[in-house]
Structures are given as C-alpha cells and as structure tokens.
Write a protein that holds these residues in place. Structure first.
Motif, PDB file in Angstrom:
ATOM      1  N   SER A   1     -11.584  27.014  15.302  1.00  0.00           N
ATOM      2  CA  SER A   1     -12.646  27.499  16.657  1.00  0.00           C
ATOM      3  C   SER A   1     -13.833  27.959  15.653  1.00  0.00           C
ATOM      4  O   SER A   1     -13.161  28.573  14.604  1.00  0.00           O
ATOM      5  CB  SER A   1     -11.083  28.901  16.910  1.00  0.00           C
ATOM      6  OG  SER A   1     -12.649  29.972  17.268  1.00  0.00           O
TER       7      SER A   1
ATOM      8  N   GLN B   1      -7.334  33.488  18.481  1.00  0.00           N
ATOM      9  CA  GLN B   1      -6.990  33.892  16.934  1.00  0.00           C
ATOM     10  C   GLN B   1      -8.101  34.232  16.412  1.00  0.00           C
ATOM     11  O   GLN B   1      -7.606  34.280  15.093  1.00  0.00           O
ATOM     12  CB  GLN B   1      -7.655  31.764  16.867  1.00  0.00           C
ATOM     13  CG  GLN B   1      -6.669  31.056  17.902  1.00  0.00           C
ATOM     14  CD  GLN B   1      -5.187  30.580  17.140  1.00  0.00           C
ATOM     15  OE1 GLN B   1      -5.168  30.293  15.838  1.00  0.00           O
ATOM     16  NE2 GLN B   1      -4.404  31.192  17.576  1.00  0.00           N
TER      17      GLN B   1
ATOM     18  N   GLY C   1     -15.374  30.639  17.095  1.00  0.00           N
ATOM     19  CA  GLY C   1     -15.724  31.695  16.956  1.00  0.00           C
ATOM     20  C   GLY C   1     -15.348  32.196  16.103  1.00  0.00           C
ATOM     21  O   GLY C   1     -14.783  33.491  14.967  1.00  0.00           O
TER      22      GLY C   1
ATOM     23  N   ARG D   1     -15.881  21.688  31.375  1.00  0.00           N
ATOM     24  CA  ARG D   1     -16.980  20.968  30.813  1.00  0.00           C
ATOM     25  C   ARG D   1     -17.642  20.240  31.931  1.00  0.00           C
ATOM     26  O   ARG D   1     -18.573  19.487  32.098  1.00  0.00           O
ATOM     27  CB  ARG D   1     -16.504  21.085  29.792  1.00  0.00           C
ATOM     28  CG  ARG D   1     -18.650  21.046  29.539  1.00  0.00           C
ATOM     29  CD  ARG D   1     -18.251  21.690  28.090  1.00  0.00           C
ATOM     30  NE  ARG D   1     -20.035  22.487  27.850  1.00  0.00           N
ATOM     31  CZ  ARG D   1     -20.536  22.828  26.866  1.00  0.00           C
ATOM     32  NH1 ARG D   1     -19.616  22.334  25.479  1.00  0.00           N
ATOM     33  NH2 ARG D   1     -22.032  23.594  26.789  1.00  0.00           N
TER      34      ARG D   1
HETATM   35  N1  EPU Z   1      -9.916  29.198  21.355  1.00  0.00           N
HETATM   36  C1  EPU Z   1      -8.199  29.318  21.505  1.00  0.00           C
HETATM   37  N2  EPU Z   1      -8.139  30.024  21.199  1.00  0.00           N
HETATM   38  C2  EPU Z   1      -9.174  31.534  20.555  1.00  0.00           C
HETATM   39  C3  EPU Z   1     -10.576  30.246  19.919  1.00  0.00           C
HETATM   40  C4  EPU Z   1     -10.944  29.713  21.190  1.00  0.00           C
HETATM   41  O1  EPU Z   1      -8.011  29.173  22.641  1.00  0.00           O
HETATM   42  O2  EPU Z   1      -8.774  32.414  19.870  1.00  0.00           O
HETATM   43  C5  EPU Z   1     -10.047  27.303  22.178  1.00  0.00           C
HETATM   44  C6  EPU Z   1     -11.184  27.789  22.775  1.00  0.00           C
HETATM   45  O3  EPU Z   1      -9.965  27.819  24.223  1.00  0.00           O
HETATM   46  C7  EPU Z   1     -11.342  26.128  23.436  1.00  0.00           C
HETATM   47  C8  EPU Z   1     -11.793  25.191  21.878  1.00  0.00           C
HETATM   48  O4  EPU Z   1     -10.298  26.591  21.288  1.00  0.00           O
HETATM   49  O5  EPU Z   1     -10.397  25.533  23.913  1.00  0.00           O
HETATM   50  C9  EPU Z   1     -12.842  26.127  20.925  1.00  0.00           C
HETATM   51  O6  EPU Z   1     -13.266  27.110  21.261  1.00  0.00           O
HETATM   52  P1  EPU Z   1     -14.662  27.674  19.459  1.00  0.00           P
HETATM   53  O7  EPU Z   1     -13.832  28.825  19.548  1.00  0.00           O
HETATM   54  O8  EPU Z   1     -14.826  26.426  19.013  1.00  0.00           O
HETATM   55  O9  EPU Z   1     -15.802  27.722  20.639  1.00  0.00           O
HETATM   56  P2  EPU Z   1     -16.129  29.118  20.581  1.00  0.00           P
HETATM   57  O10 EPU Z   1     -16.499  30.148  18.938  1.00  0.00           O
HETATM   58  O11 EPU Z   1     -16.702  30.485  21.312  1.00  0.00           O
HETATM   59  C10 EPU Z   1     -18.544  28.008  20.190  1.00  0.00           C
HETATM   60  C11 EPU Z   1     -19.698  27.941  20.981  1.00  0.00           C
HETATM   61  C12 EPU Z   1     -19.770  26.730  21.831  1.00  0.00           C
HETATM   62  C13 EPU Z   1     -19.555  25.382  21.700  1.00  0.00           C
HETATM   63  C14 EPU Z   1     -18.066  25.941  21.031  1.00  0.00           C
HETATM   64  C15 EPU Z   1     -17.453  25.002  20.189  1.00  0.00           C
HETATM   65  C16 EPU Z   1     -20.845  29.897  19.970  1.00  0.00           C
HETATM   66  C17 EPU Z   1     -21.596  30.948  20.897  1.00  0.00           C
HETATM   67  N3  EPU Z   1     -20.704  28.999  20.953  1.00  0.00           N
HETATM   68  O12 EPU Z   1     -17.796  28.284  20.985  1.00  0.00           O
HETATM   69  O13 EPU Z   1     -21.774  27.240  22.335  1.00  0.00           O
HETATM   70  O14 EPU Z   1     -18.783  24.671  23.511  1.00  0.00           O
HETATM   71  O15 EPU Z   1     -18.154  26.043  19.837  1.00  0.00           O
HETATM   72  O16 EPU Z   1     -18.004  23.586  19.549  1.00  0.00           O
HETATM   73  O17 EPU Z   1     -20.988  29.412  18.686  1.00  0.00           O
HETATM   74  C18 EPU Z   1     -23.111  26.473  23.879  1.00  0.00           C
HETATM   75  O18 EPU Z   1     -23.111  26.346  22.645  1.00  0.00           O
HETATM   76  O19 EPU Z   1     -23.650  25.875  24.814  1.00  0.00           O
HETATM   77  C19 EPU Z   1     -21.995  26.814  23.486  1.00  0.00           C
HETATM   78  C20 EPU Z   1     -20.911  26.517  24.417  1.00  0.00           C
END
Ligand code: EPU
Length: 437
Positions: free
Chosen positions: A172, A134, A174, A340
C-alpha cells in the motif's frame, strides 16, 4: 466578482486536432501530498520547489497546515515556504479532511511530531472500498494506541513510538507513507516489509533524509528507518508527475500527434512507454524529456495494472481511450482497485465498445469516437474523458471537472499550447495559497 462555482464548471472540447508541440509537466501531486505534511516533522522552515501549487488537492493540504498553526508563504508559482515552528494542534476536523484521501498523512506526521493525532477520516475519489487497516496496523506496531471514534475520527495516542518490523499485507502506497512519517522520529529501527515502491515513496524518503532522517531502501520492498531525535528544515524540489506525463503521452498518441513532454524522469515512464510502443507509437527518450508521436491507427494490446514498476492503475482509464480506437480487441485487467471501470459508461456514450466483467474490461476497438455530453467520475476518469474528447469527432462537454482540477495543473493552457481546442465554461479564480499563512 462572481463566486467560483466548481460544481457548475465544465470543459468544452472540439476534437479531431492532433496535439503537436511541447508541454512541461508539473511537480508530482502524490509526492507533494506526502511531502507537505512531512514538513511538520521539523520545528523549522522547509522550502518546497516544483510544487504544483494550483492543484486543489495541494491547496487543501496547505490549508490544513495553516489550520494546525504552520505558516505558509507562496514564494512563486511553484515554490512554497512552510514554517512549522509554531504548529500547535494535533486535531484536524472533517471539514479539512473531507476533500481528499491524502489528508490521512497528517496522522503519521502528527504522531511523529507530537506522539498524538486526532484526525477525521479522509474523503477522496471513490475507486472501491478504501480501508486503512494497514495504516492502523503500522501505527499500533510502533506502539500507538488507536481508537476510532464513531467510525469517523482516528484518535492516536502514544508515550513515544518504538521502531519495529512491520509487514504490509499488500504494498500500500498510503500505508508505506504514513508509517514512514510516524517512524522517522521513533526510537530504534523500523523495517517496512512489502513496502510500496512508487516514485513518490522514493521522493518522500529523499525529502525526509534531506531533513535529517535516516531512511534506506526506499524504492525496494524493504525500507529501513532508523529513528532520529531531531529533524531540520531544507530546500527540496518535488519530482515531476509520472501520471500527468503519462496522460500527455497517451493524449499525443490518441490524437495521432507529436508531442515533446518536458520535465519528466523517463525511467518512471517505462511501463507506459512500452505499452505505447506495443500500440504503434514512436517514443524518443532524452535526459529529462520524452517525445511521443503516432502516425497510424493504434494496434491492440493487453494491460494489467500492478504496483510500481508495473503499469500504473492511475493510467488505466487514459490508456483505455487509446485502446478504444485500436484495431482489434484489447483486454485490461485492473489489479489494484475494485471499482475503476465506471468511466467506461461515459466512454461508451462517445461510441466506445467496452464490456466490463468485474476487474476485466474487454475493449473492441472502433474507428472513431464521437463527441457527447459526459462527466468526470473521478480524477483519472476525467483525464480519460479529455483524451477521448480531443481524439473524437465533434464537440464534447465534460461535467464534474472539479475532479480533474485536483490533479492536472493548467490543463486548459497546456492543451491549448499543443493546439487542442478546449475551453472552461467559467474562468477559474486563483486558489488562495497566498492567504494560507
Ligand atoms: N488497501 C487496503 N488496506 C489499507 C490500504 C490499502 O486494503 O490499509 C488496499 C486498497 O483498498 C487498494 C490497494 O490496497 O486496493 C492499494 O491501495 P494503496 O494504499 O496503495 O492506495 P492509496 O495510497 O490509497 C495511492 C494514490 C492513488 C493510486 C494508488 C495506487 C495517493 C494520494 N494516492 O492511493 O492515486 O491509485 O496509490 O497506486 O498517493 C490518483 O492519483 O488518482 C490516485 C487515486
């Protein structure tokens, strides 16, 4: 001086003492991790306040700024000055990115600054596959050309980004952050649909707007970013950490304690408060404080993790400890990450009765947990082990605590201040923020 060996450090915790007193929450790690790279979008000086500077994740991001030519100065324990006037590189190697996931925010920030970024793929907690499709879709929609060198380095080029509508397949965090960083200086308007709504998204938008960006709608599903030509420095205080606050809330309840948690935004804690109340805790909310007390065995409750304003996945392992001690059977359904529940194996060593089936965990409450040697599988799993150890009878040793140091500042000092009995097997030496410039 003995060299600090993070791999060998462990926490030794004697359980059974209710946590009582006051604890002050630090600045939000996940907001800080987005805001630190955002500083390079101005060729100017930003001062970040309420920054959790002793977290290892924050240190790695600061070291990365230093690596690309920014000057960083620690003003005091929670304030850092970032001078981005001389940032001179868009290349970041695996050595810098391997430590944490959020290092990929430099792709968006460098694209925004130079229209060019060459950044190695990030490391971070293993919570299941963590694709970045994404993010890539977002950058490409803005007109960047993305190549993945050897599946290891993202090479992004552009002749100037152009604002566009971008629909995210899932909300997402990120991808929302990365697209915002890339789009703030693009030509024209970007609209992110199905954007993430977490508090740190709003914090990043507020920070970028303080630097002169034009972002509306952060905190809703639709974020509108009108590109601006120039951004400038600012002074900005990072929001308090929702998950650190939630962790102390659950620790108070699981130890049948009474804790006043200071420097919080109670609105961010509503999903956690309401589940704690369902389990029998008493919660009092003030403007910037929240008090949690519990004077009986917790009751069962079911939880489904979901994007904000749902129950945060980053609180799932911690609340599972409380439910392990509850009267009756609770079910947790994990709605974000596919892997998880690894911590449940460690919790079972302490006497918890948990069956995991895919994304569901069935927790049959037991009367007591018992101290045991366990490890922190990842950051929030580690937080859960600390809560379990504090609530358990006897002594628990937690290994692999480097994961915990990524996201919980002064954890020994904060827990000791609440009457908890925790020591670190080796005293940590301070991280080298002051040398980062
Ligand atoms: N996803 C996709 N494609 C993408 C991006 C995400 O398939 O391009 C999927 C992921 O695999 C997951 C879901 O979408 O199943 C959500 O992912 P997201 O991108 O929201 O998570 P992230 O940005 O990698 C952040 C936090 C995490 C937290 C998640 C969910 C940061 C640095 N990290 O991760 O925090 O669990 O959002 O709220 O902000 C933590 O602090 O312990 C931690 C892991």
């Amino acid at each position: 001086m003995r060299k600090r060996d993070l791999q060998l450090e462990k926490f030794v915790i004697s359980g059974g003492t209710p946590l009582r007193g006051e604890v002050t929450i630090s600045g939000a790690k996940n907001a800080a991790l987005a805001i630190i790279p955002a500083c390079i979008l101005s060729q100017d000086i930003c001062i970040l306040e309420n920054l959790p500077t002793s977290l290892s994740d924050v240190n790695y991001m600061i070291q990365t700024l230093d690596y690309i030519g920014a000057k960083v100065r620690l003003i005091d324990k929670t304030t850092v000055e970032i001078d981005s006037r001389h940032v001179n590189s868009y290349v970041i190697s695996h050595n810098m990115t391997k430590h944490l996931r959020a290092s990929y925010y430099f792709i968006g920030a460098l694209l925004g600054r130079f229209g060019r970024a060459k950044v190695a793929m990030p490391g971070g907690c293993y919570l299941g596959p963590r694709p970045i499709d994404q993010h890539i879709k977002g950058f490409e929609t803005l007109g960047a050309k993305i190549e993945l060198e050897d599946n290891a380095i993202v090479d992004a080029t552009s002749d100037g980004l152009i604002g566009s509508p971008i629909y995210l397949d899932m909300a997402s965090v990120g991808a929302t952050v990365n697209i915002m960083l890339a789009a703030v200086k693009a030509e024209g308007q970007t609209i992110i649909e199905n954007a993430a709504k977490e508090p740190h998204i709003v914090d990043l938008a507020n920070f970028l707007n303080s630097m002169g960006a034009d972002i509306r709608g952060a905190g809703t599903d639709v974020i509108k970013i009108r590109g601006v030509e120039n951004m400038h420095g600012c002074t900005y205080a990072v929001i308090p950490d929702q998950i650190e606050a939630g962790t102390y809330m659950v620790a108070a309840a699981a130890t049948k304690g009474d804790v006043l948690i200071k420097n919080v935004i109670p609105k961010h804690l509503e999903s956690i408060s309401s589940k704690l109340i369902e389990c029998g805790a008493e919660i009092e909310e003030f403007d910037e404080e929240i008090r949690v007390s519990m004077n009986r065995r917790p009751g069962k409750c079911n939880i489904k993790t979901a994007p904000h304003p749902g129950f945060p996945t980053d609180m799932q392992p911690q609340i599972a400890v409380l439910l392990s001690l509850a009267e009756g059977t609770s079910i947790i359904s994990e709605g974000i990450w596919s892997n998880r529940f690894r911590y449940t194996e460690q919790l079972s060593r302490m006497g918890a009765d948990i069956n995991v089936d895919g994304q569901l965990a069935m927790i049959h409450g037991v009367e007591k947990l018992k101290g045991a040697p366990v490890k922190a599988d990842d950051l929030r799993a580690g937080a859960a082990m600390i809560i379990a150890a504090l609530a358990a009878e006897g002594t628990t040793e937690i290994e692999d605590i480097l994961h915990i140091d990524r996201g919980y500042e002064y954890v020994v000092e904060k827990i000791t201040g609440l009457g908890g009995k925790i020591t670190r097997a080796y005293a940590p030496e301070p991280f080298a923020v002051e040398n980062a410039g």
